[in-house]
Design an enzyme around this catalytic site. Sequence first.
Site, PDB file in Angstrom:
ATOM      1  N   ASP A 483       0.803  -1.220   0.000  1.00 35.92           N
ATOM      2  CA  ASP A 483       0.000   0.000   0.000  1.00 35.92           C
ATOM      3  C   ASP A 483       0.835   1.268   0.000  1.00 35.92           C
ATOM      4  O   ASP A 483       0.307   2.352  -0.205  1.00 35.92           O
ATOM      5  CB  ASP A 483      -0.848   0.030   1.290  1.00 35.92           C
ATOM      6  CG  ASP A 483      -2.174  -0.638   1.099  1.00 35.92           C
ATOM      7  OD1 ASP A 483      -2.525  -0.934  -0.053  1.00 35.92           O
ATOM      8  OD2 ASP A 483      -2.849  -0.880   2.114  1.00 35.92           O
TER       9      ASP A 483
HETATM   10  C1  GLC Z   1      -1.571  -3.706   5.459  1.00 37.59           C
HETATM   11  C2  GLC Z   1      -2.809  -3.771   4.599  1.00 37.59           C
HETATM   12  C3  GLC Z   1      -2.611  -4.673   3.415  1.00 37.59           C
HETATM   13  C4  GLC Z   1      -1.348  -4.309   2.708  1.00 37.59           C
HETATM   14  C5  GLC Z   1      -0.158  -4.304   3.631  1.00 37.59           C
HETATM   15  C6  GLC Z   1       1.111  -3.841   2.976  1.00 37.59           C
HETATM   16  O1  GLC Z   1      -1.413  -4.906   6.117  1.00 37.59           O
HETATM   17  O2  GLC Z   1      -3.920  -4.229   5.321  1.00 37.59           O
HETATM   18  O3  GLC Z   1      -3.714  -4.584   2.561  1.00 37.59           O
HETATM   19  O4  GLC Z   1      -1.153  -5.229   1.683  1.00 37.59           O
HETATM   20  O5  GLC Z   1      -0.423  -3.437   4.709  1.00 37.59           O
HETATM   21  O6  GLC Z   1       1.133  -2.486   2.724  1.00 37.59           O
HETATM   22  C1  GLC Z   2      -0.651   2.561   5.730  1.00 43.64           C
HETATM   23  C2  GLC Z   2       0.110   1.362   6.222  1.00 43.64           C
HETATM   24  C3  GLC Z   2      -0.202   0.139   5.406  1.00 43.64           C
HETATM   25  C4  GLC Z   2      -1.693  -0.053   5.335  1.00 43.64           C
HETATM   26  C5  GLC Z   2      -2.392   1.212   4.856  1.00 43.64           C
HETATM   27  C6  GLC Z   2      -3.870   1.003   4.928  1.00 43.64           C
HETATM   28  O1  GLC Z   2      -0.216   2.868   4.460  1.00 43.64           O
HETATM   29  O2  GLC Z   2       1.493   1.599   6.221  1.00 43.64           O
HETATM   30  O3  GLC Z   2       0.401  -0.981   6.009  1.00 43.64           O
HETATM   31  O4  GLC Z   2      -1.965  -1.090   4.469  1.00 43.64           O
HETATM   32  O5  GLC Z   2      -2.029   2.307   5.660  1.00 43.64           O
HETATM   33  O6  GLC Z   2      -4.612   2.108   4.616  1.00 43.64           O
END
Ligand code: GLC
Ligand code: GLC
Length: 807
Positions: A483
């Site tokens: 993300d």
């Molecule tokens: C969080 C989110 C997931 C994402 C991950 C890596 O765990 O829930 O959807 O893939 O972060 O950014």
């Molecule tokens: C932030 C976190 C990521 C998560 C995302 C969800 O970017 O670092 O892990 O998946 O928020 O919105």
Amino acid sequence: MKFGHFDDKEYEYVITNYNTPLPWINYLGQDGFFSLMSNTCGGYMFYKDAKLRRITRFRYNNVPRDYGGRYYYINDNNTIWNPGFLPFKTKLDSYKCRHGLGYTIFESEKNKLKADLLCFVPLNDLCEINQLTLTNNDNKTKNVTLHGVIEWCLWNAVDDQTNFQRNWNIGEVEIDDQTIYHKTEYRERRNHYAFYHTNVKHDGFDSDLDTFIGLYNSWCDPSAVLNKTSYNSAASGWAPIASHMFNIELKPGESKTIIFQTGYVENDDDKKFTSLDVINKEKAYELQNKYNNKEKVEKAFNELKNKWVTLLSTLNVKSDNEKFDRMINIWNQYQCMVTFNMSRSASYYESGTGRGMGFRDSCQDLLGFLHLIPEKSRERIKDIASIQFEDGSTYHQYQPLTKRGNADIGGGFNDDPLWLIAAVSQYIKETGDYTILNDPTPFNNKEGSERPLIDHLRASLNFIITHKGPHGLPLIGRADWNDCLNLNCFSKTPGESFQTTSNFESGKAESVFIAGMFVLYGKEFATILKNIGNVDESNKVLKEVKDIEDATIKYGWDGEWFVRAYDAYCNKVGSHECEDGQIFVEPQGFCTMARIGEDLGYGKKALDSVEKILTNDYGVEILHPCYKEYHLELGEVSSYPRGYKENGSVFCHNNPWIVIANTVIGNNERAFDVYKRNCPAYLEDVSEIHKTEPYIYSQTIAGRDAKNYGEAKNSWLTGTASWTMFAASQAILGIKPDYEGLMIDPHLPKEIKNAKVTRIFRGVKYNITIENNNTSNYQMVVDGKTINGKVIPYDKTKKDVDVRISL
Ligand code: GLC
Ligand code: GLC
């Protein structure tokens, strides 16, 4: 250092020192009424949706930590204490918090007064039961006062913490002999209320927070408790609570039990009131009668325990490695169930007010959970697929209460569509049931847009095929699984969301990770198509797979590992050419699982690089070197301090990909080594460093560059649960549901020489004995007959199948 121990026989983790490095929690509830329960009796309750239907209040980032729970204050001759240590913090003579499957038990003693508190949510009812038994172990009579208390939340947890000009006026309760009913907003648009009930008559009550606590006191010194009294306050506005007080006399050796119940009730619009302002309590009475004595509570508790034991018997392993067994048999499966229920909504790190159910998250959660409750998985798949758009793109999230796509976040995460294929193919392999492909499923929940589910899978693939970049690789959109790799975001404004902002829609940034996913799940879809007789279409899909595979081999290989992406300017991300972020873990795992460049030895090289560059004491870091500066063209990944979160922590979620990938190339020792590094049971002894629960996976463990190297954060709600379950059961143990039957393909390390596994698969029980002689000589004998290949053909006429494997 340990703060407790595993009790595998009881399926429990027993915390014996309440000074855990962080609150160690558990989840109660299975079907609508849910509670979080910490080792100090903290936490909160909600119905289905922790944002929109919060029952009790909890303050995140509170000081001191973890205040807000269901509390029992015992005043024994002016020594005031709580069975869960908080809020009064009186040192206990003995303390045990037994977190079990769907329940928590406290066993505490102070000055020869014993408190046993059993907390659980019964299987089919919307309430939390707290059964408290006090026992006088002294040789003289004790006279104690007991206060039980909870604090109501005004339903919408966000409003509750923000909209005070309204909130301080709207709180309403109704009070009768044994019950306090919380009915805020019930007179207008809500058709639900909650209640706090005790099975015996109390000696006083309070329902107004300030009165109970005293305006300038706190949960640590509530006025009512200090004064051994109740003020019989009737809340009107301000903060409604529910407290019942009891004066209890206990002769030497005597025990007394009180059952506290917090319940939730919904009424039809025309049945809301029995007279002006008087709510219809019929359903509440029913619920109260159901649990009004010890026998009834015990029966419900046993039903809950049995349900779990039966459920977990779907997969059970007994090997010569106790920790491995305990994770597979109990805690990893349990965590999968919790992530299935909660997605990423409510934990001690997820406030329950932000995210609902994630498209990608929920699809992945199914991978580790499907074998336990396939029917529920089918329902879930439909809910998820219903927030997909006709072009194959998807909303990123939905609220569990409404099941509608969340418009604030929108879509544009280009990995999302492919996770649907991952979930559906796993469903078919587990159940053998292809009819799911015909389930009429709407797009964007629009009535009339229903199409067979298989069309959603087609749309998923098609979206990727029609959204490729300059190198013929899939466009990344807002981000893929990571993300925080926001290649079109270019954000300079504080507070702007990295996930939803795109200041420079390049139409160029590409993801090698999505390419890996496409190859893996594209092949899977091609197999499904072939199996249902669509051979031409299957071949077409394989042709698309080949194109992306070729593009990955050509542009996605960096020499020693897979490139991560191309940014908006077509520069490589995750290459030795970069200053920081030279290697990312995600494509190493996924492209190796997809066998991209297998003939060229890519997987093997990539995994060697992972070991050399990314592996630390606690697992595999997500990237290296960590970004030292903020990169406009990369986004959030470079916003985190070095070693945390997506900027170089061990992001546990993708470690199992490396485990699986290692089994794909036949490196079993390394697969198990990676498995052990961040497996909570193996880290129990360093709980003072790891800090989160030793029975549950966390999202991240701070990497080598972080100040607090080795410290875990964000336990419970992480895709790590299902992926590790998948890796441990399907890759290491090698018990793999497949289209034609159950495949047994173990990749055990030398240190596991024997394993006996029972697996219930499509209603047949397989008793599997694996003998690992560490040769490459695979032999399978099924019911006395040697079988060629690794798949036991499914035969529904059998009840039990005996399988012997030697390796
Ligand atoms: C969080 C989110 C997931 C994402 C991950 C890596 O765990 O829930 O959807 O893939 O972060 O950014
Ligand atoms: C932030 C976190 C990521 C998560 C995302 C969800 O970017 O670092 O892990 O998946 O928020 O919105």
